[in-house]
Write a protein that holds these residues in place. Structure first.
Motif: not given
Length: 64
Positions: A53-61
């Motif tokens: 979930g943290v990686e999803v939040g850090m991924a470019p939009v």
């Protein structure tokens, strides 16, 4: 234990990367939601889900 969750299609890859073969990916419905079966055997598995979930939040939009 086995759990069935529903995720937005673009987030499934993060969970698969974190948990590997403990994730079974089902079909995508018309709204873009994917059925995902997850095997959680320990607190470490939960930590891996949290980190996904943290990686999803850090991924470019993605701009659509």
């Amino acid at each position: 234990m086995n759990y069935r969750i529903f995720l937005v299609e673009d987030r499934v890859s993060f969970l698969v990367k974190a948990l590997g073969d403990k994730v079974g990916v089902g079909e995508t419905d018309d709204s873009g939601m994917v059925t995902v079966d997850v095997v959680i055997e320990s607190a470490f598995d939960l930590l891996q889900i949290f980190h996904a979930g943290v990686e999803v939040g850090m991924a470019p939009v993605k701009v659509v």
